[in-house]
Design a protein around this motif. Structure first.
Motif: not given
Length: 184
Positions: A3-7, A121-122, A146-151, A172-176
């Motif tokens: 899902e695209l959630i932000d940019r 986040m991708w 570029a810069g789209d934030v997908y989860v 690639l960003v991984n969060c808890k």
């Protein structure tokens, strides 16, 4: 599923670091995990994915974890990133279908953690170019900016390919996930 959630605006410092320095991680991407979950299915897949087409080239630095704005972390109800890495996928390369286990990410530090505790986040660094695809479960994903934030769910079955003419870079960003006691 994805899902695209932000940019976000990709910082010039990240582009400079990735485009002007040598990667600091090289490894074969042979984390093959056949959906059928049998040794025979995994062996069959390993015949097709190997050193000739599955190299993972990446950059990582502690400051990469600061790229995603706090407002997005709050929106997603996640903590400060556990890891952040830029991966480069050259033309003719694939990441075999697999599920990530995150063993080295934080499960060794927190044995009670589960894959569902991770939010991924991708974030592509360049706009989509012909031949670049990302698969998450039954979705085939392309045409990003570029810069789209997908989860997508951390334990989702996923893969990627670059059948195009240009390298693709993705952060690639991984969060808890943050939970209340009632939610967990």
């Amino acid at each position: 599923m994805i899902e695209l959630i932000d940019r976000i605006d990709i910082p010039q410092k990240l582009y400079d670091n990735v485009y002007n320095t040598e990667p600091n991680r090289f490894r074969n991407s042979l984390n093959v995990d056949a959906k059928e979950k049998t040794p025979q299915a995994n062996q069959q897949l390993k015949k097709f994915y190997g050193d000739h087409n599955c190299w993972n080239v990446s950059w990582t630095d502690t400051w990469y974890k600061d790229i995603v704005p706090q407002s997005i972390l709050e929106k997603l109800d996640v903590g400060y990133p556990l890891s952040a890495v830029v991966r480069k996928q050259n033309p003719g390369n694939f990441v075999p279908p697999h599920r990530d286990t995150f063993k080295s990410l934080f499960f060794e530090q927190d044995p009670s953690a589960k894959p569902n505790d991770v939010l991924r986040m991708w974030i592509p660094l360049e706009d989509y170019q012909f031949g670049q695809v990302f698969f998450v479960e039954d979705q085939v994903f392309y045409n990003w900016k570029a810069g789209d934030v997908y989860v997508f769910p951390a334990y989702a079955y996923h893969s990627s390919a670059n059948a195009g003419e240009h390298s693709r870079h993705v952060l690639l960003v991984n969060c808890k996930k943050l939970y209340t006691k009632e939610e967990k």
